[in-house]
Design a protein around this motif. Structure first.
Motif, PDB file in Angstrom:
ATOM      1  N   UNK A   1      12.153   4.118  10.833  1.00  0.00           N
ATOM      2  CA  UNK A   1      12.135   3.132   9.741  1.00  0.00           C
ATOM      3  C   UNK A   1      10.888   3.278   8.874  1.00  0.00           C
ATOM      4  N   UNK A   2       9.731   3.484   9.514  1.00  0.00           N
ATOM      5  CA  UNK A   2       8.485   3.573   8.742  1.00  0.00           C
ATOM      6  C   UNK A   2       8.445   4.823   7.859  1.00  0.00           C
TER       7      UNK A   2
ATOM      8  N   UNK B   1       7.950   9.916  14.933  1.00  0.00           N
ATOM      9  CA  UNK B   1       6.705   9.404  14.369  1.00  0.00           C
ATOM     10  C   UNK B   1       5.932  10.458  13.578  1.00  0.00           C
ATOM     11  N   UNK B   2       5.902  11.701  14.083  1.00  0.00           N
ATOM     12  CA  UNK B   2       5.016  12.698  13.493  1.00  0.00           C
ATOM     13  C   UNK B   2       5.726  13.948  12.978  1.00  0.00           C
TER      14      UNK B   2
ATOM     15  N   UNK C   1       3.227   5.855   3.248  1.00  0.00           N
ATOM     16  CA  UNK C   1       2.768   6.298   4.569  1.00  0.00           C
ATOM     17  C   UNK C   1       2.923   7.804   4.758  1.00  0.00           C
ATOM     18  N   UNK C   2       3.486   8.488   3.760  1.00  0.00           N
ATOM     19  CA  UNK C   2       3.816   9.908   3.925  1.00  0.00           C
ATOM     20  C   UNK C   2       2.598  10.826   3.980  1.00  0.00           C
TER      21      UNK C   2
ATOM     22  N   UNK D   1       8.188  12.219   6.018  1.00  0.00           N
ATOM     23  CA  UNK D   1       9.239  11.471   5.347  1.00  0.00           C
ATOM     24  C   UNK D   1      10.450  11.351   6.277  1.00  0.00           C
ATOM     25  N   UNK D   2      11.457  10.618   5.834  1.00  0.00           N
ATOM     26  CA  UNK D   2      12.569  10.294   6.734  1.00  0.00           C
ATOM     27  C   UNK D   2      13.372  11.527   7.163  1.00  0.00           C
ATOM     28  N   UNK D   3      13.401  12.570   6.336  1.00  0.00           N
ATOM     29  CA  UNK D   3      14.133  13.783   6.707  1.00  0.00           C
ATOM     30  C   UNK D   3      13.421  14.501   7.847  1.00  0.00           C
ATOM     31  N   UNK D   4      12.110  14.723   7.674  1.00  0.00           N
ATOM     32  CA  UNK D   4      11.331  15.379   8.726  1.00  0.00           C
ATOM     33  C   UNK D   4      11.254  14.522   9.983  1.00  0.00           C
ATOM     34  N   UNK D   5      11.250  13.211   9.796  1.00  0.00           N
ATOM     35  CA  UNK D   5      11.231  12.294  10.938  1.00  0.00           C
ATOM     36  C   UNK D   5      12.512  12.429  11.747  1.00  0.00           C
ATOM     37  N   UNK D   6      13.642  12.451  11.054  1.00  0.00           N
ATOM     38  CA  UNK D   6      14.930  12.580  11.743  1.00  0.00           C
ATOM     39  C   UNK D   6      15.041  13.927  12.449  1.00  0.00           C
ATOM     40  N   UNK D   7      14.643  14.992  11.764  1.00  0.00           N
ATOM     41  CA  UNK D   7      14.674  16.323  12.369  1.00  0.00           C
ATOM     42  C   UNK D   7      13.756  16.353  13.603  1.00  0.00           C
TER      43      UNK D   7
END
Length: 215
Positions: free
Chosen positions: A134-135, A192-193, A141-142, A147-153
């Motif tokens: 979510x964050x 998270x990272x 915060x990037x 970002x959400x793509x790299x977070x999901x991956x």
């Protein structure tokens, strides 16, 4: 004043972490219910429940039954305070600070539960997965987080790499080598990272494991 507030905050949340460490493996609620001595089951009054200070004043013993209180309790509170101070000094009073404090507290809880019971509670890992993803939708915060793509991956990569190790180990040795809790934990780190953090974490954890096993 801010520094003192961070110390108090770290101690209070460290005390809550102790509640989680004790109750989660027993599948008990962590929000409601007064704290009590694990030995005599008597309720602990507020003056005997002040982080670190009460432990020192009571000489590490329960006021009622005089049984020793585990040194884990002040240790967790001290660790929480140290993490909170370091994060505060690095990022000040920001949303990043709040997020990292939350994550560090979760890791403390996971560490002590896993150390004693060899389990990693889903309540912690699933919550941290969700918060980590979510964050990533906040562009402010990037600079620190992906970002959400790299977070999901990262989340999927972290889970799948440990799941693959578990699967192939079981096929070769015909027995369990690791639990899925480890896969979920690495997934948390990925969410998270980002996926780039996964190889680094695996390398560092392998080195730490090697040094702990050799003796």
């Amino acid at each position: 004043m801010d520094f003192l507030f961070v110390i108090i905050l770290g101690g209070l949340w460290g005390s809550f972490a102790n509640v989680c460490i004790y109750r989660l493996p027993q599948e008990k609620g962590v929000v409601s219910g007064r704290s009590y001595c694990p030995k005599c089951k008597k309720q602990i009054t507020w003056k005997d429940n002040i982080p670190i200070l009460s432990y020192l004043l009571l000489s590490g013993k329960c006021r009622k039954c005089k049984q020793s209180i585990s040194s884990q309790y002040p240790m967790v509170e001290i660790l929480s305070i140290l993490f909170f101070i370091i994060i505060y000094f690095l990022y000040g009073i920001t949303l990043t600070t709040i997020l990292l404090m939350t994550l560090s507290l979760s890791f403390i809880i996971i560490f002590f539960i896993d150390l004693k019971y060899f389990i990693i509670p889903n309540e912690i890992t699933f919550s941290m997965m969700a918060l980590g993803f979510i964050k990533s939708f906040d562009p402010n915060l990037n600079s620190i987080f992906p970002n959400y793509i790299n977070s999901l991956i990262g989340g999927l990569f972290g889970y799948s790499i440990i799941w693959s190790i578990i699967f192939f180990y079981k096929q070769l040795r015909k027995k369990e080598g690791m639990g899925l809790g480890d896969a979920k934990l690495l997934s948390v780190i990925g969410f998270w990272f980002g996926w780039m953090a996964i190889p680094f974490v695996i390398f560092i954890s392998s080195i730490i494991a090697l040094f702990s096993v050799i003796p």
